[in-house]
Design a protein around this motif. Structure first.
Motif, PDB file in Angstrom:
ATOM      1  N   GLY A 170       3.016  15.706 -10.169  1.00 54.58           N
ATOM      2  CA  GLY A 170       3.427  16.118 -11.510  1.00 54.58           C
ATOM      3  C   GLY A 170       2.295  16.775 -12.276  1.00 54.58           C
ATOM      4  N   SER A 171       1.098  16.194 -12.200  1.00 54.66           N
ATOM      5  CA  SER A 171      -0.051  16.776 -12.893  1.00 54.66           C
ATOM      6  C   SER A 171      -0.425  18.127 -12.291  1.00 54.66           C
ATOM      7  CB  SER A 171      -1.234  15.803 -12.816  1.00 54.66           C
ATOM      8  OG  SER A 171      -2.332  16.281 -13.550  1.00 54.66           O
ATOM      9  N   THR A 172      -0.317  18.243 -10.962  1.00 45.63           N
ATOM     10  CA  THR A 172      -0.620  19.525 -10.307  1.00 45.63           C
ATOM     11  C   THR A 172       0.369  20.605 -10.725  1.00 45.63           C
ATOM     12  OG1 THR A 172      -1.532  18.343  -8.394  1.00 45.63           O
ATOM     13  CG2 THR A 172      -0.935  20.653  -8.076  1.00 45.63           C
ATOM     14  N   LEU A 173       1.641  20.234 -10.861  1.00 47.20           N
ATOM     15  CA  LEU A 173       2.648  21.204 -11.300  1.00 47.20           C
ATOM     16  C   LEU A 173       2.339  21.716 -12.699  1.00 47.20           C
ATOM     17  CD1 LEU A 173       5.360  22.664 -10.947  1.00 47.20           C
ATOM     18  CD2 LEU A 173       6.489  20.593 -11.818  1.00 47.20           C
ATOM     19  N   MET A 174       1.965  20.811 -13.611  1.00 47.03           N
ATOM     20  CA  MET A 174       1.646  21.233 -14.971  1.00 47.03           C
ATOM     21  C   MET A 174       0.385  22.088 -14.998  1.00 47.03           C
ATOM     22  SD  MET A 174       4.074  20.189 -16.849  1.00 47.03           S
ATOM     23  CE  MET A 174       3.339  20.579 -18.431  1.00 47.03           C
ATOM     24  N   ALA A 175      -0.622  21.724 -14.191  1.00 43.51           N
ATOM     25  CA  ALA A 175      -1.847  22.529 -14.132  1.00 43.51           C
ATOM     26  C   ALA A 175      -1.550  23.930 -13.600  1.00 43.51           C
ATOM     27  CB  ALA A 175      -2.896  21.835 -13.251  1.00 43.51           C
TER      28      ALA A 175
ATOM     29  N   ASN B 297       0.825  -1.220   0.000  1.00 44.66           N
ATOM     30  CA  ASN B 297       0.000   0.000   0.000  1.00 44.66           C
ATOM     31  C   ASN B 297       0.852   1.259   0.000  1.00 44.66           C
ATOM     32  OD1 ASN B 297       0.997  -0.368   2.539  1.00 44.66           O
ATOM     33  ND2 ASN B 297      -0.968  -0.308   3.598  1.00 44.66           N
ATOM     34  N   LEU B 298       2.002   1.224   0.678  1.00 42.61           N
ATOM     35  CA  LEU B 298       2.862   2.412   0.717  1.00 42.61           C
ATOM     36  C   LEU B 298       3.441   2.711  -0.665  1.00 42.61           C
ATOM     37  CD1 LEU B 298       4.105   4.584   2.503  1.00 42.61           C
ATOM     38  CD2 LEU B 298       6.014   3.028   2.959  1.00 42.61           C
ATOM     39  N   VAL B 299       3.843   1.658  -1.378  1.00 43.97           N
ATOM     40  CA  VAL B 299       4.374   1.843  -2.727  1.00 43.97           C
ATOM     41  C   VAL B 299       3.304   2.408  -3.654  1.00 43.97           C
ATOM     42  CG1 VAL B 299       5.370   0.674  -4.723  1.00 43.97           C
ATOM     43  CG2 VAL B 299       6.055  -0.001  -2.417  1.00 43.97           C
ATOM     44  N   ALA B 300       2.083   1.880  -3.559  1.00 47.64           N
ATOM     45  CA  ALA B 300       0.991   2.353  -4.416  1.00 47.64           C
ATOM     46  C   ALA B 300       0.659   3.814  -4.145  1.00 47.64           C
ATOM     47  CB  ALA B 300      -0.249   1.485  -4.200  1.00 47.64           C
ATOM     48  N   VAL B 301       0.554   4.177  -2.861  1.00 48.33           N
ATOM     49  CA  VAL B 301       0.197   5.554  -2.508  1.00 48.33           C
ATOM     50  C   VAL B 301       1.288   6.529  -2.936  1.00 48.33           C
ATOM     51  CG1 VAL B 301      -0.210   7.111  -0.568  1.00 48.33           C
ATOM     52  CG2 VAL B 301      -1.331   4.885  -0.620  1.00 48.33           C
ATOM     53  N   GLN B 302       2.549   6.163  -2.730  1.00 44.33           N
ATOM     54  CA  GLN B 302       3.640   7.058  -3.129  1.00 44.33           C
ATOM     55  C   GLN B 302       3.722   7.220  -4.644  1.00 44.33           C
ATOM     56  OE1 GLN B 302       7.146   5.404  -1.290  1.00 44.33           O
ATOM     57  NE2 GLN B 302       6.873   6.598   0.590  1.00 44.33           N
ATOM     58  N   SER B 303       3.490   6.133  -5.381  1.00 42.74           N
ATOM     59  CA  SER B 303       3.520   6.228  -6.847  1.00 42.74           C
ATOM     60  C   SER B 303       2.414   7.135  -7.357  1.00 42.74           C
ATOM     61  CB  SER B 303       3.389   4.831  -7.459  1.00 42.74           C
ATOM     62  OG  SER B 303       4.440   3.983  -7.040  1.00 42.74           O
ATOM     63  N   LEU B 304       1.199   6.971  -6.821  1.00 42.93           N
ATOM     64  CA  LEU B 304       0.087   7.817  -7.244  1.00 42.93           C
ATOM     65  C   LEU B 304       0.283   9.258  -6.795  1.00 42.93           C
ATOM     66  CD1 LEU B 304      -2.838   5.348  -6.466  1.00 42.93           C
ATOM     67  CD2 LEU B 304      -2.028   6.040  -8.723  1.00 42.93           C
ATOM     68  N   ARG B 305       0.907   9.433  -5.634  1.00 41.10           N
ATOM     69  CA  ARG B 305       1.172  10.796  -5.158  1.00 41.10           C
ATOM     70  C   ARG B 305       2.127  11.516  -6.099  1.00 41.10           C
ATOM     71  NH1 ARG B 305       4.952  11.385  -0.098  1.00 41.10           N
ATOM     72  NH2 ARG B 305       6.326  10.680  -1.781  1.00 41.10           N
ATOM     73  N   ASN B 306       3.127  10.799  -6.595  1.00 41.85           N
ATOM     74  CA  ASN B 306       4.070  11.418  -7.541  1.00 41.85           C
ATOM     75  C   ASN B 306       3.364  11.829  -8.825  1.00 41.85           C
ATOM     76  OD1 ASN B 306       6.181  11.027  -5.745  1.00 41.85           O
ATOM     77  ND2 ASN B 306       6.768   9.054  -6.634  1.00 41.85           N
ATOM     78  N   LEU B 307       2.434  10.982  -9.298  1.00 38.11           N
ATOM     79  CA  LEU B 307       1.675  11.344 -10.491  1.00 38.11           C
ATOM     80  C   LEU B 307       0.812  12.577 -10.242  1.00 38.11           C
ATOM     81  CD1 LEU B 307       0.520   7.829 -11.767  1.00 38.11           C
ATOM     82  CD2 LEU B 307       2.226   9.321 -12.807  1.00 38.11           C
TER      83      LEU B 307
ATOM     84  N   ASN C   5      -6.136  14.743 -12.279  1.00 37.94           N
ATOM     85  CA  ASN C   5      -5.996  14.678 -10.828  1.00 37.94           C
ATOM     86  C   ASN C   5      -7.229  14.069 -10.178  1.00 37.94           C
ATOM     87  OD1 ASN C   5      -3.420  15.660 -10.498  1.00 37.94           O
ATOM     88  ND2 ASN C   5      -4.040  17.785 -10.259  1.00 37.94           N
ATOM     89  N   GLY C   6      -8.407  14.372 -10.718  1.00 37.98           N
ATOM     90  CA  GLY C   6      -9.627  13.780 -10.173  1.00 37.98           C
ATOM     91  C   GLY C   6      -9.626  12.261 -10.293  1.00 37.98           C
ATOM     92  N   PHE C   7      -9.245  11.741 -11.466  1.00 40.93           N
ATOM     93  CA  PHE C   7      -9.171  10.291 -11.647  1.00 40.93           C
ATOM     94  C   PHE C   7      -8.081   9.671 -10.765  1.00 40.93           C
ATOM     95  CE2 PHE C   7     -11.327  11.082 -15.806  1.00 40.93           C
ATOM     96  CZ  PHE C   7     -12.405  10.230 -15.589  1.00 40.93           C
ATOM     97  N   LEU C   8      -6.942  10.354 -10.648  1.00 39.24           N
ATOM     98  CA  LEU C   8      -5.867   9.816  -9.818  1.00 39.24           C
ATOM     99  C   LEU C   8      -6.274   9.754  -8.347  1.00 39.24           C
ATOM    100  CD1 LEU C   8      -2.753  11.578 -11.399  1.00 39.24           C
ATOM    101  CD2 LEU C   8      -3.293   9.144 -11.471  1.00 39.24           C
ATOM    102  N   ASN C   9      -7.031  10.720  -7.878  1.00 34.06           N
ATOM    103  CA  ASN C   9      -7.520  10.673  -6.501  1.00 34.06           C
ATOM    104  C   ASN C   9      -8.484   9.510  -6.297  1.00 34.06           C
ATOM    105  OD1 ASN C   9      -6.144  12.907  -5.358  1.00 34.06           O
ATOM    106  ND2 ASN C   9      -7.546  14.327  -6.356  1.00 34.06           N
ATOM    107  N   GLN C  10      -9.311   9.223  -7.294  1.00 33.76           N
ATOM    108  CA  GLN C  10     -10.186   8.056  -7.197  1.00 33.76           C
ATOM    109  C   GLN C  10      -9.378   6.766  -7.132  1.00 33.76           C
ATOM    110  OE1 GLN C  10     -13.598   7.919  -9.888  1.00 33.76           O
ATOM    111  NE2 GLN C  10     -13.373  10.104 -10.283  1.00 33.76           N
ATOM    112  N   VAL C  11      -8.356   6.665  -7.985  1.00 29.39           N
ATOM    113  CA  VAL C  11      -7.505   5.473  -7.973  1.00 29.39           C
ATOM    114  C   VAL C  11      -6.803   5.344  -6.630  1.00 29.39           C
ATOM    115  CG1 VAL C  11      -5.492   4.370  -9.032  1.00 29.39           C
ATOM    116  CG2 VAL C  11      -7.189   5.506 -10.465  1.00 29.39           C
ATOM    117  N   ASN C  12      -6.366   6.460  -6.074  1.00 31.91           N
ATOM    118  CA  ASN C  12      -5.654   6.454  -4.802  1.00 31.91           C
ATOM    119  C   ASN C  12      -6.507   5.858  -3.688  1.00 31.91           C
ATOM    120  OD1 ASN C  12      -3.450   6.914  -3.195  1.00 31.91           O
ATOM    121  ND2 ASN C  12      -3.860   9.086  -2.889  1.00 31.91           N
TER     122      ASN C  12
END
Length: 226
Positions: A75-80, A62-72, A139-146
């Protein structure tokens, strides 16, 4: 003569845009027909394998999954944020330009009347705005996946690994579209200083993206997609 100035804008800028659009159509075709020759195809294949691997033993991963999605998400927030800042900056330039009633590129080739200056900024604002919108949806979809990736997997559960994978693929697709709109708008910024610069900038952008999108050598196209 003024019509000659407009002629340069009408020829060079659409030609640069057509070049970028044609490249992405070809990239989409190659990704669909030969997915392992492009980074997008391999990334999508990896995502389809990554989600079931995470959900299979989520208590340990779970820690690996959350950190990977957090990085995504970061990155998307920075571009937005970058896209909306570009919109704000262009809006400030438009206000200052029209307040002094003087175009900022009087000495540059191409049309530089009030209409053309307004058209340039309108196109740039539209592209940066759509880039911001795509990254926001991503970001909305990534939060759902998270959230859903940690859902316990049951036989009768509606939240399956296939559903989470679809959400992740949609998020990555929207993120990619937002990035490409942002890059294309960056190349068109030079249109403010003349259509010839915008054309060569679009050409350089296509060459850069080609080297980033396509893989040379070791393209194993015999692997079946899941």
């Amino acid at each position: 003569m003024e019509w000659r100035n407009y002629y340069m804008d009408v020829m060079f800028v659409p030609l640069g845009l057509v070049m970028i659009i044609a490249y992405h159509i070809w990239l989409w075709h190659k990704t669909r027909t030969q997915p392992f020759t492009t980074t997008f195809g391999r990334h999508a294949h990896g995502c389809r394998l990554w989600v079931p691997t995470m959900t299979k033993d989520i208590d340990k991963k779970n820690l690996v999954a959350v950190q990977s999605l957090r990085n995504l998400i970061m990155g998307s927030t920075l571009m937005a944020t970058s896209a909306i800042l570009m919109c704000a900056g262009l809006g400030a330039v438009i206000s200052s330009t029209y307040s002094v009633k003087t175009p900022i590129n009087d000495t540059i080739f191409g049309a530089h009347g009030k209409f053309m200056v307004g058209l340039k900024y309108a196109i740039l604002l539209t592209m940066f705005s759509f880039s911001f919108l795509c990254h926001t949806f991503s970001n909305g979809f990534l939060n759902q996946v998270n959230i859903l990736i940690s859902t316990p997997q049951h036989v009768n559960s509606l939240v399956t690994s296939e559903y989470v994978t679809q959400l992740l693929v949609k998020a990555i697709l929207l993120n990619s579209v937002g990035n490409r709109l942002f890059y294309s708008a960056l190349s068109l910024i030079l249109w403010i200083f003349g259509p010839v610069l915008a054309f060569f900038s679009s050409m350089a952008m296509v060459l850069i993206l080609y080297n980033l999108d396509f893989l040379v050598g070791n393209n194993n196209t015999g692997i079946a997609e899941p």
